[in-house]
Design an enzyme around this catalytic site. Sequence first.
Site, PDB file in Angstrom:
ATOM      1  N   GLU A 105      42.880  38.167  44.618  1.00 21.41           N
ATOM      2  CA  GLU A 105      42.846  38.878  45.895  1.00 21.41           C
ATOM      3  C   GLU A 105      41.516  38.620  46.588  1.00 21.41           C
ATOM      4  O   GLU A 105      40.466  38.524  45.930  1.00 21.41           O
ATOM      5  CB  GLU A 105      43.042  40.380  45.659  1.00 21.41           C
ATOM      6  N   ASP A 107      39.548  40.259  49.931  1.00 21.77           N
ATOM      7  CA  ASP A 107      39.710  41.448  50.765  1.00 21.77           C
ATOM      8  C   ASP A 107      38.723  41.585  51.901  1.00 21.77           C
ATOM      9  O   ASP A 107      37.505  41.450  51.707  1.00 21.77           O
ATOM     10  CB  ASP A 107      39.515  42.722  49.914  1.00 21.77           C
ATOM     11  N   GLU A 109      38.334  45.054  54.124  1.00 21.58           N
ATOM     12  CA  GLU A 109      38.787  46.414  54.353  1.00 21.58           C
ATOM     13  C   GLU A 109      37.801  47.094  55.301  1.00 21.58           C
ATOM     14  O   GLU A 109      36.592  47.015  55.090  1.00 21.58           O
ATOM     15  CB  GLU A 109      38.892  47.208  53.056  1.00 21.58           C
TER      16      GLU A 109
END
Length: 300
Positions: A105, A107, A109
């Site tokens: 993953e 990311d 955010e």
Amino acid sequence: MASYDAASRTSMAMLLSVLASCLVFAYAGNFYRDFDITWGDGRAKILNNGDRLTLSLDKASGSGFQSKNQYLFGKMDMQLKLVPGNSAGTVTTYYLSSQGPTHDEIDFEFLGNLSGQPYILHTNVFSQGKGNREQQFYLWFDPTADFHTYSILWNPQRIIFSVDGIPIRVFKNLNSRGVAFPNKQPMRIYSSLWNADDWATQGGRVKTDWAGAPFTASYRNFNANACIWSPGKSSCSSLSPSSSSSSSSPSSAWLMETLDASSQRKLRWVQKNYMIYNYCTDRKRFPQGLPLECTATATS
């Protein structure tokens, strides 16, 4: 480009050989063509003939979407305009992920905050199910006033996070030193807007003010220069930046992209002035010693 030892070069050669039958695709996105709305019961909307997408959050539910394609390496750009005003408790995400307990993953955010306070940009990298590699930043602009470009460059050597073309973080392939790197599992692009007021703003001390709902984030100008994965194979035909390309197969220079001197200066500027958390300096969190990748000194 950073130098590699013999094991690293051998591993890289094998990886390039595996991908040698792929075709690197580049295209400007259309949300109808490239993405599926996956949840939200009508709170996610595709607008302007596929040129724009909005996600909304109210007390009942948030919303989200995912790419139709899976990718094994690529350079992906997306323009976002974040929830304005009092966005405390909300989280807007834009990330790549595979599936399963040993997933990879990458990311972005965006952690909302009280009106007048800055968003926190939270980044993380998971490889083989292992995360805990958070770096957090303030932004040097108001991300709610206009669209800004958030980019993930993921090639066999490194991952580069960028904002408006300015690199903010690099995660290098250190497989030869025992650090797992995302290079085997294809990933989709995901995005969501959801309520996380148990942790998102000041550790959960500030809750979502539902009087301001619905909260809305907007997306546009998705671009991907990437290797698209279909079951059992990738679709790239050449990984050589110098190889000739057809009109439908533009330059694959991103596959070997690194940071030049100017980009390294910009990276240091961001990390000096806007980084607010770096797991690689958190000795309280890692009393037995910092993670192995934190000992690498080269940024490119």
